[in-house]
Motif scaffolding. Structure first.
Motif, PDB file in Angstrom:
ATOM      1  N   VAL A   1       0.831  14.251  17.819  1.00  0.00           N
ATOM      2  CA  VAL A   1       0.384  14.305  19.026  1.00  0.00           C
ATOM      3  C   VAL A   1      -1.331  14.982  18.731  1.00  0.00           C
ATOM      4  CG1 VAL A   1       0.128  15.319  21.274  1.00  0.00           C
ATOM      5  CG2 VAL A   1       2.425  14.683  20.429  1.00  0.00           C
ATOM      6  N   ALA A   2      -1.550  15.891  17.995  1.00  0.00           N
ATOM      7  CA  ALA A   2      -2.777  16.230  17.736  1.00  0.00           C
ATOM      8  C   ALA A   2      -3.779  15.156  16.965  1.00  0.00           C
ATOM      9  CB  ALA A   2      -2.838  17.575  16.826  1.00  0.00           C
ATOM     10  N   ASP A   3      -2.989  14.091  16.203  1.00  0.00           N
ATOM     11  CA  ASP A   3      -3.817  13.031  15.769  1.00  0.00           C
ATOM     12  C   ASP A   3      -3.783  11.868  16.782  1.00  0.00           C
ATOM     13  OD1 ASP A   3      -4.143  14.047  13.296  1.00  0.00           O
ATOM     14  OD2 ASP A   3      -2.559  13.333  12.338  1.00  0.00           O
ATOM     15  N   GLY A   4      -3.563  12.183  17.764  1.00  0.00           N
ATOM     16  CA  GLY A   4      -3.753  11.014  18.969  1.00  0.00           C
ATOM     17  C   GLY A   4      -2.444  10.355  19.375  1.00  0.00           C
ATOM     18  N   HIS A   5      -1.284  10.540  18.645  1.00  0.00           N
ATOM     19  CA  HIS A   5      -0.248   9.547  18.929  1.00  0.00           C
ATOM     20  C   HIS A   5       0.571  10.264  20.334  1.00  0.00           C
ATOM     21  CE1 HIS A   5      -0.564   7.534  15.093  1.00  0.00           C
ATOM     22  NE2 HIS A   5      -0.948   8.645  14.617  1.00  0.00           N
ATOM     23  N   HIS A   6       0.244   9.530  21.281  1.00  0.00           N
ATOM     24  CA  HIS A   6       0.895  10.249  22.552  1.00  0.00           C
ATOM     25  C   HIS A   6       2.000   9.446  22.936  1.00  0.00           C
ATOM     26  CE1 HIS A   6      -2.461  12.748  22.956  1.00  0.00           C
ATOM     27  NE2 HIS A   6      -3.540  11.558  22.803  1.00  0.00           N
ATOM     28  N   LYS A   7       2.193   8.204  22.402  1.00  0.00           N
ATOM     29  CA  LYS A   7       3.631   7.656  22.634  1.00  0.00           C
ATOM     30  C   LYS A   7       4.319   7.528  21.226  1.00  0.00           C
ATOM     31  CE  LYS A   7       5.834   3.808  25.084  1.00  0.00           C
ATOM     32  NZ  LYS A   7       5.444   2.540  25.783  1.00  0.00           N
TER      33      LYS A   7
ATOM     34  N   SER B   1       7.879  -1.428  21.492  1.00  0.00           N
ATOM     35  CA  SER B   1       7.586   0.040  22.346  1.00  0.00           C
ATOM     36  C   SER B   1       6.547   0.376  22.626  1.00  0.00           C
ATOM     37  CB  SER B   1       8.648   0.961  21.538  1.00  0.00           C
ATOM     38  OG  SER B   1       7.531   1.436  20.394  1.00  0.00           O
ATOM     39  N   GLY B   2       5.328  -0.180  21.801  1.00  0.00           N
ATOM     40  CA  GLY B   2       3.885   0.357  22.215  1.00  0.00           C
ATOM     41  C   GLY B   2       3.633   1.674  21.540  1.00  0.00           C
ATOM     42  N   ALA B   3       4.716   2.258  20.852  1.00  0.00           N
ATOM     43  CA  ALA B   3       4.466   3.636  20.247  1.00  0.00           C
ATOM     44  C   ALA B   3       3.391   3.255  19.082  1.00  0.00           C
ATOM     45  CB  ALA B   3       5.607   4.151  19.735  1.00  0.00           C
TER      46      ALA B   3
ATOM     47  N   ASP C   1      -2.506   2.928   8.854  1.00  0.00           N
ATOM     48  CA  ASP C   1      -3.558   2.316   9.612  1.00  0.00           C
ATOM     49  C   ASP C   1      -3.255   2.108  11.007  1.00  0.00           C
ATOM     50  OD1 ASP C   1      -4.927   2.757   7.272  1.00  0.00           O
ATOM     51  OD2 ASP C   1      -5.239   0.528   6.853  1.00  0.00           O
ATOM     52  N   ASP C   2      -1.920   1.551  11.254  1.00  0.00           N
ATOM     53  CA  ASP C   2      -1.406   1.029  12.696  1.00  0.00           C
ATOM     54  C   ASP C   2      -0.586   1.902  13.176  1.00  0.00           C
ATOM     55  OD1 ASP C   2      -3.064  -1.304  12.363  1.00  0.00           O
ATOM     56  OD2 ASP C   2      -1.695  -2.346  11.101  1.00  0.00           O
ATOM     57  N   PHE C   3       0.406   2.439  12.209  1.00  0.00           N
ATOM     58  CA  PHE C   3       1.422   3.282  12.493  1.00  0.00           C
ATOM     59  C   PHE C   3       1.495   4.559  11.592  1.00  0.00           C
ATOM     60  CE2 PHE C   3       2.864  -0.686  14.542  1.00  0.00           C
ATOM     61  CZ  PHE C   3       3.349  -0.451  15.625  1.00  0.00           C
ATOM     62  N   SER C   4       1.922   5.779  12.321  1.00  0.00           N
ATOM     63  CA  SER C   4       2.167   6.643  11.434  1.00  0.00           C
ATOM     64  C   SER C   4       3.780   6.800  11.341  1.00  0.00           C
ATOM     65  CB  SER C   4       1.660   8.006  11.989  1.00  0.00           C
ATOM     66  OG  SER C   4       0.239   8.324  11.698  1.00  0.00           O
ATOM     67  N   LEU C   5       4.291   7.416  10.234  1.00  0.00           N
ATOM     68  CA  LEU C   5       5.690   7.345   9.916  1.00  0.00           C
ATOM     69  C   LEU C   5       6.154   8.707   9.420  1.00  0.00           C
ATOM     70  CD1 LEU C   5       8.449   5.817  10.037  1.00  0.00           C
ATOM     71  CD2 LEU C   5       7.623   4.688   7.817  1.00  0.00           C
ATOM     72  N   VAL C   6       7.224   9.252   9.859  1.00  0.00           N
ATOM     73  CA  VAL C   6       7.948  10.536   9.330  1.00  0.00           C
ATOM     74  C   VAL C   6       9.266  10.201   9.051  1.00  0.00           C
ATOM     75  CG1 VAL C   6       8.311  12.957   9.900  1.00  0.00           C
ATOM     76  CG2 VAL C   6       6.367  11.820  10.622  1.00  0.00           C
ATOM     77  N   GLY C   7       9.811  10.510   7.994  1.00  0.00           N
ATOM     78  CA  GLY C   7      11.185  10.529   7.543  1.00  0.00           C
ATOM     79  C   GLY C   7      11.811  12.082   7.588  1.00  0.00           C
ATOM     80  N   CYS C   8      12.928  11.975   6.936  1.00  0.00           N
ATOM     81  CA  CYS C   8      13.521  13.152   6.756  1.00  0.00           C
ATOM     82  C   CYS C   8      14.545  13.331   5.568  1.00  0.00           C
ATOM     83  CB  CYS C   8      14.452  13.547   7.999  1.00  0.00           C
ATOM     84  SG  CYS C   8      14.859  15.174   8.327  1.00  0.00           S
ATOM     85  N   ASP C   9      14.555  14.424   4.835  1.00  0.00           N
ATOM     86  CA  ASP C   9      15.152  14.951   3.870  1.00  0.00           C
ATOM     87  C   ASP C   9      14.679  15.061   2.444  1.00  0.00           C
ATOM     88  OD1 ASP C   9      17.387  14.789   5.214  1.00  0.00           O
ATOM     89  OD2 ASP C   9      18.239  12.918   4.896  1.00  0.00           O
ATOM     90  N   ASP C  10      13.366  14.430   2.187  1.00  0.00           N
ATOM     91  CA  ASP C  10      12.539  14.102   1.043  1.00  0.00           C
ATOM     92  C   ASP C  10      13.203  13.681  -0.228  1.00  0.00           C
ATOM     93  OD1 ASP C  10      10.276  14.262  -0.214  1.00  0.00           O
ATOM     94  OD2 ASP C  10      10.157  16.637  -0.460  1.00  0.00           O
ATOM     95  N   VAL C  11      14.006  12.592  -0.197  1.00  0.00           N
ATOM     96  CA  VAL C  11      14.830  12.196  -1.126  1.00  0.00           C
ATOM     97  C   VAL C  11      13.692  11.387  -2.256  1.00  0.00           C
ATOM     98  CG1 VAL C  11      16.860  11.657   0.104  1.00  0.00           C
ATOM     99  CG2 VAL C  11      15.188   9.785  -0.388  1.00  0.00           C
ATOM    100  N   LEU C  12      14.208  11.110  -3.451  1.00  0.00           N
ATOM    101  CA  LEU C  12      13.060  10.618  -4.480  1.00  0.00           C
ATOM    102  C   LEU C  12      12.712   9.428  -3.914  1.00  0.00           C
ATOM    103  CD1 LEU C  12      12.076  10.635  -7.424  1.00  0.00           C
ATOM    104  CD2 LEU C  12      14.041   9.323  -8.132  1.00  0.00           C
ATOM    105  N   LEU C  13      13.105   8.623  -3.318  1.00  0.00           N
ATOM    106  CA  LEU C  13      12.555   7.390  -2.774  1.00  0.00           C
ATOM    107  C   LEU C  13      11.127   7.623  -1.868  1.00  0.00           C
ATOM    108  CD1 LEU C  13      12.789   4.302  -2.459  1.00  0.00           C
ATOM    109  CD2 LEU C  13      14.120   4.646  -0.393  1.00  0.00           C
ATOM    110  N   ALA C  14      11.265   8.898  -1.249  1.00  0.00           N
ATOM    111  CA  ALA C  14      10.123   9.344  -0.331  1.00  0.00           C
ATOM    112  C   ALA C  14       8.801   9.451  -1.143  1.00  0.00           C
ATOM    113  CB  ALA C  14      10.289  10.252   0.675  1.00  0.00           C
ATOM    114  N   ARG C  15       9.023   9.888  -2.377  1.00  0.00           N
ATOM    115  CA  ARG C  15       8.015  10.389  -3.220  1.00  0.00           C
ATOM    116  C   ARG C  15       7.265   9.181  -4.003  1.00  0.00           C
ATOM    117  NH1 ARG C  15      11.148  14.697  -5.676  1.00  0.00           N
ATOM    118  NH2 ARG C  15      12.728  14.442  -4.031  1.00  0.00           N
ATOM    119  N   THR C  16       8.212   7.974  -4.167  1.00  0.00           N
ATOM    120  CA  THR C  16       7.985   6.823  -4.880  1.00  0.00           C
ATOM    121  C   THR C  16       7.534   5.805  -4.124  1.00  0.00           C
ATOM    122  OG1 THR C  16      10.219   6.471  -4.995  1.00  0.00           O
ATOM    123  CG2 THR C  16       9.415   7.693  -6.835  1.00  0.00           C
ATOM    124  N   VAL C  17       7.677   5.434  -2.846  1.00  0.00           N
ATOM    125  CA  VAL C  17       7.403   4.417  -2.016  1.00  0.00           C
ATOM    126  C   VAL C  17       5.896   4.880  -1.933  1.00  0.00           C
ATOM    127  CG1 VAL C  17       7.552   5.699   0.205  1.00  0.00           C
ATOM    128  CG2 VAL C  17       8.019   3.382  -0.099  1.00  0.00           C
TER     129      VAL C  17
END
Length: 328
Positions: A170-176, A230-232, A259-275
């Protein structure tokens, strides 16, 4: 070189083989100085105790049963390793069983495991509580990542970190925002959505809830169409595997993260660090989790009153979050 046995150790020390056996199976019955000599000689001769032999001699297997819901989910292999490491530090091995994402099969698998192990660790179960508790019976058991009355539990509390993630978006301007619900029968999925929902309300953000989805790459990839509709501009996925599917699905439709979307995951598996880009996510303290789980199981086996434990996840900001499009 002949393989070392309890008999060769006994011959080397001039003591009985039964004393050597007790040093490994019932150490409390062996004088400390004698046991130390036995252990030192065993190490020198390269002796490795056999779990099967110990079970035949003592009726104890030295094994912990570990039931997980889906070995293909990248969250579970590092959790298994953490539990194995903690168990090895207490002289135990781990017998692993995969429920193959079938919650209905879990009680039967627990019943099959019980005769082979001294205690049970049940990770992220999906079966009804009553059925699981009936299957466990009097066997010492600890449940991971699900609160359950009547059985000790160790859970990762991701709520504070998810609320922080929402505040940052939200602080970064993502209101939806979009929150992608996990499996309908997963306890953690409901808790994560509750945390995001509460945070969105506090921050005045509009929230679109999609799903439930299975914790799979393909479910995330297919959901990209709904996310676009969704328009988010901010997305919080149930876990990293689903988030990586979203990343792929958006790319297939010509949209870029962050650039177009911000994305957050959960758990921090190895894949999260290598993608690419590396995934902003909630880091679960898996080694701490494994230590607590095995420690609690040890306490249950000794008949102690064991308290439930919560460990905290932490937000790890990487390359998939940025200011919303059109913001400076």
């Amino acid at each position: 070189m002949k393989r070392a046995t309890i008999y060769s150790i006994a011959e080397e020390l001039g003591i009985s083989a039964s004393t050597v056996s007790r040093a490994f199976t019932r150490p409390e019955l062996v004088k400390r100085s004698v046991r130390e000599r036995i252990l030192a000689t065993a190490e020198q001769l390269g002796y490795e105790p056999s779990w099967a032999a110990r079970g035949l001699a003592t009726g104890r297997t030295g094994l912990i049963g570990l039931l997980i819901p889906d070995i293909t989910n990248p969250f579970f292999p590092p959790l298994v390793r953490a539990i194995e490491k903690a168990a090895a530090g207490r002289g135990s091995g781990v017998l692993l069983v995969d429920a193959e994402a079938n919650g209905a099969a879990e009680p039967g698998l627990v019943a099959q495991l019980k005769p082979q192990v001294e205690g049970l660790i049940i990770a992220s179960p999906r079966a009804p509580s009553a059925a699981l508790k009936e299957a466990v019976g009097q066997t010492p058991a600890v449940v991971v990542n699900r609160a359950m009355r009547g059985l000790p539990t160790v859970v990762v509390d991701n709520g504070p970190a998810l609320r922080e993630a929402v505040r940052n978006l939200v602080a970064d301007g993502h209101h939806k925002l979009v929150v992608m619900r996990g499996p309908a029968d997963a306890w953690a999925a409901a808790r994560r959505v509750e945390a995001v929902r509460a945070a969105a309300g506090q921050e005045g953000a509009e929230l679109v809830e999609l799903g439930p989805f299975e914790a799979q790459f393909e479910d995330g990839r297919r959901a990209a169409r709904e996310i676009l509709a969704s328009g988010a501009t901010g997305v919080l996925a149930f876990d990293d595997l689903m988030a990586c599917g979203v990343l792929s699905g958006l790319a297939e439709r010509g949209r870029r993260v962050p650039d177009d979307f911000s994305l957050v995951g959960c758990d921090d598996v190895l894949l999260a660090r290598t993608v690419t880009p590396a995934l902003t996510t909630i880091t679960a303290p898996l080694e701490e989790l494994g230590n607590h789980v095995v420690e609690r199981l040890d306490g249950v086996a000794r008949g102690e009153a064991v308290k439930d434990v919560r460990v905290r996840g932490e937000l790890t900001v990487r390359g998939t979050t940025a200011p919303a499009p059109g913001t400076s």
